[in-house]
Enzyme design. Structure first.
Site: not given
Ligand code: GTP
Ligand code: SPV
Ligand code: MN
Length: 593
Positions: A80, A217, A378
């Site tokens: 983004r 978004k 992704r």
């Molecule tokens: P968006 O799709 O961008 O909104 O991200 P999200 O909030 O869904 O984050 P996601 O669950 O994909 O995690 C992002 C990163 O953080 C990944 O590399 C995970 O492995 C790491 N992560 C998630 N949960 C944990 C946790 O409990 N501990 C640690 N150390 N890392 C974590």
């Molecule tokens: C975020 O950035 O919070 C995402 C990925 O979930 S995007 O769809 O690019 O916004």
């Molecule tokens: Mn998100």
């Protein structure tokens, strides 16, 4: 208007407003053909074939990844772009100081200039999509006009696309108009623009994720939040999950963590072995639309039907349910690939396979220090692949929320968990969330910034008015969700995570659920209610000793005073619209500290 083939691309709606808008956009952008998508399987196969021919997608090894395809985005277009994202309202005040603002008339003029003839030699796809379960009063319709096949194939997974959308258009609700053209994918001609008064979005110059999949978004959060404020509901950057106890009691939790801070992982959590009988199911992993229900509770739906999830760090230990969600019919963007059509990323497994091509398509040298997969690579997977998908994910009524959790990625200061004293204090906690920046948006990584309710990049209007809306919601919800704050990312002085995270987060979640039912203790701390060591279930996790727990929960007054200064920067910025209640909350906290 020429249809693409005899067989596909002919689902013409009858709604004259749609026809007129499509004709108008086509006369501006001048595509060779207009393709009216119907969302069918046959159409998908046809579009996949087209995208392979055009080198937009590459089929993966179909034995290992049935229905799996690979896409490399333009190397300058991988996340983004907050600096190119605009809220176009009559006055700058409406957008507020945390958003980029542009005058709608001027911005329309600039965008029309860029869109003029931009689809010459290309196909314009008309993508009708429904955000939310069919039949839900919370669901909304969008139509995206795009010249990107990749966008169409992603929207097909992320939304309920096709005829169902046209059927949900009502006089009252109308539909969101989204126009998207990749142009020449040049950062100087990249604008992601929102026109809340017109329920319209125009996005140019990027083909990636949140910039281009307009239902996500742009509609579900930026336009959605503006609509929600007007009509008394909330559009939030939150996962939704269901916790089922061994006794079969269900609780529903909404949690807002900033981008790449753990929403998908938390939503798919598998409890530790010692938590026999506890079960987590996923309602949503990124966005929640919530409104007060007739029984005095806050109800939420997940408007999406797929996951656009972070790949690096995902493996069979950290998130097996995400791995299983990718097993079929998944698009991978910007990961690394092997010569035999397998995919790899940092944190998948070790050692990395030989002869990898990195996300840019170059042979990858493990010793180079470069990442093979882009940190914001992704997967796009249908939510129906998720082995722990909650059946409520398709419920038109939504789920009644018991607790709201805020969180951020913080190496210091923030304890593992604490609970707000009441709704207003909870809104203050959400409003002052700080988090280290991640690869999900272009810019410097790892810098702590304020990201109120994880909505800094997604709030479609003035942040102060948004806080006011949050505070006002308490008058419309008789049974208010409890509010919590968590931090999975605290580090020791050597830079190691203090908390094992992932499945072990269940221990914190159990305490939260028990707090909602008034069946577990806590102590009153200056920042909120906090669990004592004996309040959490430690079975099977001997490494968290009382000493380590104390480290995880430590409130360092010096760090907190610094934190309060950082909060002040945001409060000063939005001072003219900042609700006084939040200033008082800050004063109270200072007094308690
Ligand atoms: P968006 O799709 O961008 O909104 O991200 P999200 O909030 O869904 O984050 P996601 O669950 O994909 O995690 C992002 C990163 O953080 C990944 O590399 C995970 O492995 C790491 N992560 C998630 N949960 C944990 C946790 O409990 N501990 C640690 N150390 N890392 C974590
Ligand atoms: C975020 O950035 O919070 C995402 C990925 O979930 S995007 O769809 O690019 O916004
Ligand atoms: Mn998100």
């Amino acid at each position: 208007m020429t249809p693409t083939t005899e067989k596909f691309g002919n689902l013409r709606p009858t709604n004259p407003a749609i026809l007129e808008w499509v004709t108008h956009t086509a006369s501006l952008t001048q595509p060779d053909v207009i393709f009216w998508c119907d969302g069918s399987e046959a159409e998908k196969n046809y579009l996949l074939e087209q995208s392979i021919q055009q080198n937009i997608l590459q089929p993966l090894n179909q034995t290992k990844w049935p229905g799996g395809y690979y896409h490399r985005s333009h190397p300058n277009d991988v996340a983004r772009v907050e600096q190119c994202t605009y809220i176009c309202t009559e006055t700058a005040e409406e957008a507020g100081p945390t958003n980029n603002w542009a005058d709608p008339k001027e911005m329309y003029q600039k965008l029309y200039g860029l869109l003029k003839g931009s689809m010459r030699g290309r196909t314009m796809f008309v993508v009708p999509y429904l955000m939310g379960p069919p039949g839900s009063p919370l669901s909304k319709v969008g139509i995206e006009l795009t010249d990107s096949l990749y966008v169409v194939l992603n929207m097909r997974i992320m939304t309920r696309m096709g005829e169902v959308a046209y059927r949900h258009i009502t006089e009252e609700n109308g539909f969101n108009r989204g126009t998207h053209s990749t142009l020449d994918c040049h950062p100087e001609r990249r604008f992601i623009c929102h026109f809340p008064a017109d329920n319209a979005i125009i996005s140019v110059g990027s083909g990636y994720g949140g910039n281009a999949l307009l239902g996500k978004k742009c509609l579900a959060l930026r336009i959605g939040s503006a609509l929600g404020r007007r009509w008394g509901w909330m559009a939030e950057h939150m996962l939704l999950l269901c916790v089922e106890s061994p006794e079969g009691e269900k609780s529903y939790i909404a949690a807002a963590f900033p981008s790449a801070c753990g929403k998908t992982n938390f939503a798919m959590l598998i409890p530790p072995k010692s938590f026999e009988g506890w079960k987590i199911t996923t309602v949503g992993d990124d966005i929640a639309w919530m409104r007060p229900g007739p029984n005095g509770r806050l109800y939420a739906i997940n408007p999406e039907s797929g996951y656009f999830g972070v790949v690096p760090g995902t493996n069979m230990q950290s998130n097996p349910n995400a791995m299983r969600s990718m097993e079929k019919d998944t698009l991978f963007t910007n990961v690394a690939i092997t010569p035999d059509g397998d995919v790899w990323w940092e944190g998948k497994d070790n050692p990395p396979p030989k002869d990898l091509l990195d996300w840019k398509g170059n042979p990858w040298d493990p010793k180079s220090g470069e990442k093979a997969a882009h940190p914001n690579s992704r997967f796009t997977a249908p939510m129906y692949n998720n082995p722990v998908l909650a059946k409520e994910a398709d419920s038109p009524k939504g789920v009644p929320i018991d607790a709201i959790i805020f969180g951020g990625r913080r190496a210091t200061t923030m304890p593992l968990v604490f609970e707000a004293f009441n709704w207003t204090h909870g809104v203050y906690i959400g409003a002052t969330v700080g988090s280290e920046t991640t690869a999900a948006a272009v810019g410097v990584m790892g810098q702590v910034r304020r990201d109120p309710m994880a909505m800094l990049p997604f709030c479609g209007y003035n942040m102060g008015s948004y806080f006011r809306h949050w505070l006002n919601m308490r008058h419309h919800i008789a049974i208010l969700p409890r509010i919590f704050h968590v931090n999975w990312f605290r580090k020791d002085t050597e830079g190691n995570f203090l908390w094992p995270g992932f499945g072990e987060n269940m221990r914190v979640l159990k305490w939260i659920v028990q707090r909602c039912k008034n069946t577990i203790g806590a102590i009153e701390a200056p920042i909120g209610w906090m669990p004592r060591y004996q309040d959490l279930d430690w079975k099977g996790l001997p490494e968290i000793t009382p000493e380590k727990f104390a480290q995880l929960m430590k409130i360092d007054t010096k760090e907190w005073l610094h934190e309060l200064m950082l909060q002040d920067e945001l409060f000063m910025k939005i001072y003219t619209t900042l609700p006084k209640e939040l200033v008082y909350q800050r004063e109270l906290l200072i007094a308690r500290l």
